[in-house]
Write a protein that holds these residues in place. Structure first.
Motif, mmCIF file in Angstrom:
data_model
loop_
_atom_site.group_PDB
_atom_site.id
_atom_site.type_symbol
_atom_site.label_atom_id
_atom_site.label_comp_id
_atom_site.label_asym_id
_atom_site.label_seq_id
_atom_site.Cartn_x
_atom_site.Cartn_y
_atom_site.Cartn_z
ATOM 1 N N GLY A 58 0.750 -1.264 0.076
ATOM 2 C CA GLY A 58 0.024 -0.055 -0.001
ATOM 3 C C GLY A 58 0.880 1.137 0.065
ATOM 4 N N ARG A 59 0.179 2.198 0.374
ATOM 5 C CA ARG A 59 0.977 3.599 0.427
ATOM 6 C C ARG A 59 0.259 4.332 1.740
ATOM 7 N NH1 ARG A 59 -0.646 5.017 -4.260
ATOM 8 N NH2 ARG A 59 -2.356 6.467 -3.747
ATOM 9 N N ILE A 60 1.051 5.043 2.152
ATOM 10 C CA ILE A 60 0.558 5.659 3.681
ATOM 11 C C ILE A 60 1.260 7.159 3.779
ATOM 12 C CG2 ILE A 60 -0.058 3.718 4.763
ATOM 13 C CD1 ILE A 60 2.419 4.249 6.514
ATOM 14 N N GLN A 61 0.673 8.032 4.545
ATOM 15 C CA GLN A 61 1.310 9.250 5.158
ATOM 16 C C GLN A 61 1.575 9.170 6.370
ATOM 17 O OE1 GLN A 61 1.824 12.159 3.118
ATOM 18 N NE2 GLN A 61 1.338 10.821 1.126
ATOM 19 N N VAL A 62 2.828 9.379 6.807
ATOM 20 C CA VAL A 62 2.962 9.429 8.315
ATOM 21 C C VAL A 62 3.405 10.982 8.787
ATOM 22 C CG1 VAL A 62 4.908 8.567 10.011
ATOM 23 C CG2 VAL A 62 4.214 7.136 8.076
ATOM 24 N N SER A 63 2.587 11.429 9.780
ATOM 25 C CA SER A 63 2.923 12.767 10.457
ATOM 26 C C SER A 63 3.778 12.348 11.425
ATOM 27 C CB SER A 63 1.577 13.316 10.726
ATOM 28 O OG SER A 63 0.927 13.800 9.478
ATOM 29 N N ALA A 64 4.957 13.198 11.661
ATOM 30 C CA ALA A 64 5.690 13.111 12.755
ATOM 31 C C ALA A 64 6.152 14.320 13.044
ATOM 32 C CB ALA A 64 6.738 12.198 12.780
ATOM 33 N N GLY A 65 5.767 14.924 14.385
ATOM 34 C CA GLY A 65 5.906 16.287 14.542
ATOM 35 C C GLY A 65 5.515 17.383 13.726
ATOM 36 N N ASP A 66 6.072 18.538 13.066
ATOM 37 C CA ASP A 66 5.439 18.987 12.273
ATOM 38 C C ASP A 66 5.401 18.765 10.829
ATOM 39 O OD1 ASP A 66 7.619 19.849 12.131
ATOM 40 O OD2 ASP A 66 7.590 22.078 12.460
ATOM 41 N N ARG A 67 6.006 17.502 10.537
ATOM 42 C CA ARG A 67 6.465 17.030 9.129
ATOM 43 C C ARG A 67 5.562 15.945 8.784
ATOM 44 N NH1 ARG A 67 12.437 17.380 7.534
ATOM 45 N NH2 ARG A 67 11.586 17.144 5.414
ATOM 46 N N THR A 68 5.343 16.004 7.537
ATOM 47 C CA THR A 68 4.625 14.594 6.949
ATOM 48 C C THR A 68 5.329 13.958 5.719
ATOM 49 O OG1 THR A 68 2.459 15.575 7.119
ATOM 50 C CG2 THR A 68 2.451 13.928 5.739
ATOM 51 N N TYR A 69 5.512 12.520 5.923
ATOM 52 C CA TYR A 69 6.436 11.483 5.152
ATOM 53 C C TYR A 69 5.314 10.672 4.299
ATOM 54 C CZ TYR A 69 9.796 13.548 8.522
ATOM 55 O OH TYR A 69 10.577 14.340 9.185
ATOM 56 N N SER A 70 5.698 10.474 2.913
ATOM 57 C CA SER A 70 5.108 9.394 2.166
ATOM 58 C C SER A 70 6.094 8.177 2.323
ATOM 59 C CB SER A 70 4.965 9.703 0.688
ATOM 60 O OG SER A 70 4.376 11.148 0.773
ATOM 61 N N LEU A 71 5.242 7.005 2.773
ATOM 62 C CA LEU A 71 5.692 5.676 2.503
ATOM 63 C C LEU A 71 5.189 4.863 1.817
ATOM 64 C CD1 LEU A 71 7.179 6.747 5.247
ATOM 65 C CD2 LEU A 71 6.660 4.320 6.142
ATOM 66 N N GLN A 72 6.171 4.152 0.821
ATOM 67 C CA GLN A 72 5.501 3.158 -0.362
ATOM 68 C C GLN A 72 5.544 1.712 0.252
ATOM 69 O OE1 GLN A 72 4.069 4.229 -2.974
ATOM 70 N NE2 GLN A 72 4.723 6.435 -2.773
ATOM 71 N N ALA A 73 5.117 0.809 -0.118
ATOM 72 C CA ALA A 73 5.269 -0.489 0.062
ATOM 73 C C ALA A 73 6.769 -0.853 0.020
ATOM 74 C CB ALA A 73 4.586 -1.588 -0.939
ATOM 75 N N GLY A 74 7.163 -1.593 1.188
ATOM 76 C CA GLY A 74 8.733 -1.914 1.116
ATOM 77 C C GLY A 74 9.558 -0.847 1.950
ATOM 78 N N ASP A 75 8.931 0.331 2.247
ATOM 79 C CA ASP A 75 9.528 1.389 3.164
ATOM 80 C C ASP A 75 9.494 1.297 4.663
ATOM 81 O OD1 ASP A 75 10.208 2.711 0.830
ATOM 82 O OD2 ASP A 75 8.725 4.191 1.060
ATOM 83 N N GLY A 76 10.390 1.765 5.375
ATOM 84 C CA GLY A 76 9.991 1.590 6.922
ATOM 85 C C GLY A 76 10.414 2.759 7.496
#
Length: 260
Positions: A58-76
């Motif tokens: 899949g594909r997700i958005q991770v918010s950590a603190g005041d920033r947002t990161y995109s993760l694709q399948a296979g990312d950690g």
């Protein structure tokens, strides 16, 4: 044991509550689909434990603190202790993940030990807040250690805790090597204010709430309150209140109206 959860239990401050199994071996291994959570989102929360995470599909958005990161399948990713974070599905298809949430002293041992003072304590106090990891970027060591730890937790053979601790130790050593020149961002005044406002919201969720009331809890104006929520949570204060009520309400009819 691998847990498949559909909700995050937090206290009135938004800090994640420990579950059964966090007494003798302070670790939870999670596995499932982000879509199992309401609105396809693991809502904003924080905890004293460290977290390591792998998205397998899949594909997700991770918010950590005041920033947002995109993760694709296979990312950690690695998330340090006390960092406000959330995970949101960014695809209608399954967003399958695995994660470990674990107490730092699993690796560090007794306070003052060489493991604590040389490796774990510096990570907690001055290490990176968030780190994205990718196989194609050369981070195979992270994923290999993660897989070994996860398989050990799934099997729970005699002495599996030693295998898990060894693999998580390798992960933290790898994180340390990747971020030797990166200092942890000091939590801002705004982040502290956000936590205080979330505490107040959680304590008054069953009452009528306005932006002005939320802002007043930390002595700021409504405009600054709106700015902080948008910066860290990517929701307006009232959108956050509405989503929180949906997540906690036993039935749709039990939700209270929101003050303008």
């Amino acid at each position: 044991m691998i847990k498949s959860r559909s909700a995050i239990l937090t206290d009135s401050r938004g800090e994640e509550l420990p579950e059964d199994g966090l007494q003798l071996f302070d670790l939870i291994a999670n596995g499932g689909d982000i879509h199992q959570f309401a609105a396809g989102c693991i809502p904003s929360h924080w905890h004293k434990e460290l977290e390591v995470f792998v998205l397998s599909e899949g594909r997700i958005q991770v918010s950590a603190g005041d920033r947002t990161y995109s993760l694709q399948a296979g990312d950690g990713c690695f998330i340090n202790a006390e960092v406000i974070h959330s995970f949101t599905a960014d695809a209608d298809s399954p967003c399958l993940y695995r994660s470990f949430v674990f107490a730092p002293d699993i690796i560090g041992g007794a306070p003052g030990s060489i493991f604590d003072t040389v490796y774990v304590r510096p990570l907690l106090e001055s290490g990176v807040s968030f780190l994205k990891l990718q196989k194609q970027a050369g981070d195979q060591a992270y994923f290999q250690a993660f897989e070994r730890a996860f398989l050990a937790c799934a099997a729970e053979a005699d002495g599996y805790e030693f295998q898990v601790r060894e693999s998580l130790s390798r992960i933290l050593l790898y994180i340390k090597s990747k971020t030797a020149a990166v200092s942890r961002t000091i939590p801002s005044i705004q982040e502290g204010r956000l936590k205080e406002m979330l505490i107040w919201i959680h304590a008054h969720l069953e009452k009528n709430i306005s932006v002005a009331q939320i802002a007043e809890t930390v002595s700021i104006c409504p405009r600054e309150c709106q700015r902080i929520f948008n910066q860290y949570l990517h929701y307006s204060p009232m959108e956050y209140v509405g989503r929180k009520r949906i997540l906690t309400a036993p039935t749709p009819t039990s939700r209270l109206p929101i003050s303008p």
